[in-house]
Design a protein around this motif. Structure first.
Motif, PDB file in Angstrom:
ATOM      1  N   THR A 279       6.140   0.248   5.648  1.00  0.00           N
ATOM      2  CA  THR A 279       4.964  -0.339   4.701  1.00  0.00           C
ATOM      3  C   THR A 279       5.536  -1.701   4.641  1.00  0.00           C
ATOM      4  O   THR A 279       6.602  -1.985   3.897  1.00  0.00           O
ATOM      5  CB  THR A 279       4.671   0.314   3.627  1.00  0.00           C
ATOM      6  OG1 THR A 279       4.271   1.734   4.025  1.00  0.00           O
ATOM      7  CG2 THR A 279       3.309  -0.374   3.030  1.00  0.00           C
TER       8      THR A 279
ATOM      9  N   LEU B 179       4.789   2.826  -4.387  1.00  0.00           N
ATOM     10  CA  LEU B 179       5.007   3.096  -2.797  1.00  0.00           C
ATOM     11  C   LEU B 179       6.243   4.017  -3.022  1.00  0.00           C
ATOM     12  O   LEU B 179       6.340   5.066  -2.052  1.00  0.00           O
ATOM     13  CB  LEU B 179       4.928   1.983  -2.123  1.00  0.00           C
ATOM     14  CG  LEU B 179       3.930   1.106  -2.040  1.00  0.00           C
ATOM     15  CD1 LEU B 179       3.657   0.325  -0.711  1.00  0.00           C
ATOM     16  CD2 LEU B 179       2.263   2.185  -2.117  1.00  0.00           C
TER      17      LEU B 179
ATOM     18  N   ASP C 268      -1.363   4.668 -11.339  1.00  0.00           N
ATOM     19  CA  ASP C 268      -0.368   5.476 -10.691  1.00  0.00           C
ATOM     20  C   ASP C 268       0.953   4.987 -10.967  1.00  0.00           C
ATOM     21  O   ASP C 268       1.942   5.801 -10.791  1.00  0.00           O
ATOM     22  CB  ASP C 268      -0.553   5.301  -8.980  1.00  0.00           C
ATOM     23  CG  ASP C 268      -1.702   5.985  -8.607  1.00  0.00           C
ATOM     24  OD1 ASP C 268      -2.416   6.927  -9.041  1.00  0.00           O
ATOM     25  OD2 ASP C 268      -2.291   5.524  -7.504  1.00  0.00           O
TER      26      ASP C 268
ATOM     27  N   LYS D 205       6.071   7.294  -4.213  1.00  0.00           N
ATOM     28  CA  LYS D 205       5.003   7.932  -3.301  1.00  0.00           C
ATOM     29  C   LYS D 205       5.993   8.543  -2.024  1.00  0.00           C
ATOM     30  O   LYS D 205       5.409   9.149  -1.101  1.00  0.00           O
ATOM     31  CB  LYS D 205       3.884   7.553  -2.935  1.00  0.00           C
ATOM     32  CG  LYS D 205       2.870   7.216  -4.147  1.00  0.00           C
ATOM     33  CD  LYS D 205       2.499   8.299  -4.695  1.00  0.00           C
ATOM     34  CE  LYS D 205       1.459   8.178  -5.956  1.00  0.00           C
ATOM     35  NZ  LYS D 205       0.988   9.395  -6.478  1.00  0.00           N
TER      36      LYS D 205
ATOM     37  N   ASP E  83      -4.823   8.607   0.596  1.00  0.00           N
ATOM     38  CA  ASP E  83      -3.562   9.334   0.121  1.00  0.00           C
ATOM     39  C   ASP E  83      -2.661   8.098   0.664  1.00  0.00           C
ATOM     40  O   ASP E  83      -2.665   7.229   1.629  1.00  0.00           O
ATOM     41  CB  ASP E  83      -3.009  10.729   0.772  1.00  0.00           C
ATOM     42  CG  ASP E  83      -1.676  11.057   0.613  1.00  0.00           C
ATOM     43  OD1 ASP E  83      -0.917  10.416   1.072  1.00  0.00           O
ATOM     44  OD2 ASP E  83      -1.894  12.008  -0.433  1.00  0.00           O
ATOM     45  N   TYR E  84      -1.474   7.962  -0.279  1.00  0.00           N
ATOM     46  CA  TYR E  84      -0.676   6.798  -0.175  1.00  0.00           C
ATOM     47  C   TYR E  84      -0.039   6.803   1.316  1.00  0.00           C
ATOM     48  O   TYR E  84       0.650   5.794   1.938  1.00  0.00           O
ATOM     49  CB  TYR E  84       0.372   6.881  -1.087  1.00  0.00           C
ATOM     50  CG  TYR E  84      -0.380   5.818  -2.362  1.00  0.00           C
ATOM     51  CD1 TYR E  84      -0.224   4.569  -2.402  1.00  0.00           C
ATOM     52  CD2 TYR E  84      -0.676   6.529  -3.538  1.00  0.00           C
ATOM     53  CE1 TYR E  84      -0.745   3.849  -3.512  1.00  0.00           C
ATOM     54  CE2 TYR E  84      -1.187   6.112  -4.363  1.00  0.00           C
ATOM     55  CZ  TYR E  84      -1.120   4.747  -4.511  1.00  0.00           C
ATOM     56  OH  TYR E  84      -1.808   3.957  -5.615  1.00  0.00           O
TER      57      TYR E  84
ATOM     58  N   LEU F 174      -0.571   4.298   3.980  1.00  0.00           N
ATOM     59  CA  LEU F 174      -0.071   2.984   4.032  1.00  0.00           C
ATOM     60  C   LEU F 174       1.228   2.956   5.294  1.00  0.00           C
ATOM     61  O   LEU F 174       1.720   1.936   5.416  1.00  0.00           O
ATOM     62  CB  LEU F 174       0.458   2.621   2.780  1.00  0.00           C
ATOM     63  CG  LEU F 174      -0.592   2.311   1.564  1.00  0.00           C
ATOM     64  CD1 LEU F 174       0.058   2.093   0.351  1.00  0.00           C
ATOM     65  CD2 LEU F 174      -1.573   1.490   2.072  1.00  0.00           C
TER      66      LEU F 174
END
Length: 346
Positions: free
Chosen positions: A177, A161, A225, A164, A135-136, A139
């Protein structure tokens, strides 16, 4: 990023992997005595991501159109554009962001995109260990090797990102991140294997090679994605296009034949068509990466670069704070050649 392109052209060393003589003459004996037009393509990188191009060469579609293709691997869109502007190459294969940058600089003989090859980001997110339930959110507080600043792979990664819900920043202690852009594209896999970063992005066949070497494991497709964007297109300078309209048309015809063939061919057939360009990769691995790119619908079905698609790319660039103003679609895109290919080739 592109302000010093013209200066770069005087010092650019294009003694990079030049692939010549890979065109197949098996089904084109009639062309043996025909004098072919040489066209040098500067590739932003050498990857199975460009399968329709390699298939068009080995299946003889370029020869059918009276063209002999020479490939130069430049390792970066900035270097590819420099090769194009300096006339070291006739045609550039790169992201259309390069042509946007150059146009906005006011370069009179700017690059015009005339055919689209890929419609998604071809990079994959690679972790240090297998993560079947990735799952993102994993990160958060991590460091990711993302690629060159100003390049579409980095911007697309950041776009995903943000979608997400992740916050990008260097202070990973606060759960940010950190997306690093200080590692050159061509050495990212090696840097990651050497211990830099918690995650990295990689194109094929590098990603599969990392899995085989157990230095990294694919956990997500950035292209899947992010959605569709014109990730890789063919462009040439305004002057070259004006002086070589027939050649550009024949080039586009050959590419479109390759796109049609790839849509109908099996994974193994596509892998075999690419083998002359990837002799250090086993057929089994080539089949695997072809399947991976097919599964995310990475390749454009035809050469047309649509306006809405380019606008989406420019939105991504704007969000990444890499674009101050959008370039006019009608100026940096010419769909005449693509439309003619679709009309005449069945």
């Amino acid at each position: 990023m592109y302000k010093k392109l013209v200066a770069l052209t005087s010092t650019l060393a294009l003694s990079l992997a030049c692939l010549t003589g890979c065109s197949s003459s098996t089904d084109n004996s009639s062309n043996d005595k025909q004098e072919l037009d040489n066209v040098t393509i500067a590739e932003v990188t050498h990857s199975v991501f460009y399968a329709p191009q390699y298939a068009a060469i080995t299946k003889g579609f370029f020869e059918d159109e009276g063209i002999k293709v020479d490939l130069i691997n430049t390792q970066g869109a900035d270097k590819t554009m420099a090769a194009l502007i300096s006339k070291e190459a006739d045609i550039g294969l790169m992201g259309p962001e390069a042509s946007i940058y150059v146009y906005n600089q006011g370069n009179e003989d700017y690059a015009v995109n005339f055919a689209q090859l890929t419609k998604r980001d071809g990079s994959f997110l690679v972790a240090r260990e297998k993560m079947p339930n990735f799952d993102y959110s994993s990160l958060k507080g991590k460091e990711v090797l993302g690629g060159r600043k100003g390049g579409v792979p980095l911007m697309t990664l950041e776009y995903v990102l943000k979608q997400k819900g992740l916050t990008i920043g260097q202070d990973i202690s606060n759960g940010n991140t950190n997306i690093r852009s200080d590692v050159q594209f061509g050495v990212m896999a090696g840097a990651f294997a050497g211990g830099e970063g918690d995650f990295t992005t990689a194109f094929e066949p590098t990603a599969t090679a990392m899995e085989k070497e157990k230095t990294g494991y694919i956990v997500a497709s950035i292209g899947k994605d992010s959605g569709e964007i014109p990730f890789t297109t063919y462009s040439t300078t305004k002057s070259y296009m004006k002086e070589n309209k027939d050649l550009i048309q024949r080039f586009t015809n050959a590419l479109y034949k390759g796109q049609i063939w790839v849509q109908k061919a099996s994974n193994e057939e596509i892998a075999k068509a690419m083998q002359p360009f990837f002799e250090d990769i086993s057929l089994e691995d080539l089949i695997s990466v072809v399947d991976r790119y097919k599964s995310i619908d990475a390749w454009a079905q035809d050469p047309i670069l649509k306006e809405e698609s380019l606008n989406r790319l420019m939105d991504v660039m704007t969000e990444a704070k890499e674009l101050d103003k959008k370039a006019p679609y009608k100026n940096i895109v010419n769909t005449d050649f693509a439309n003619e290919s679709i009309k005449t080739i069945k």
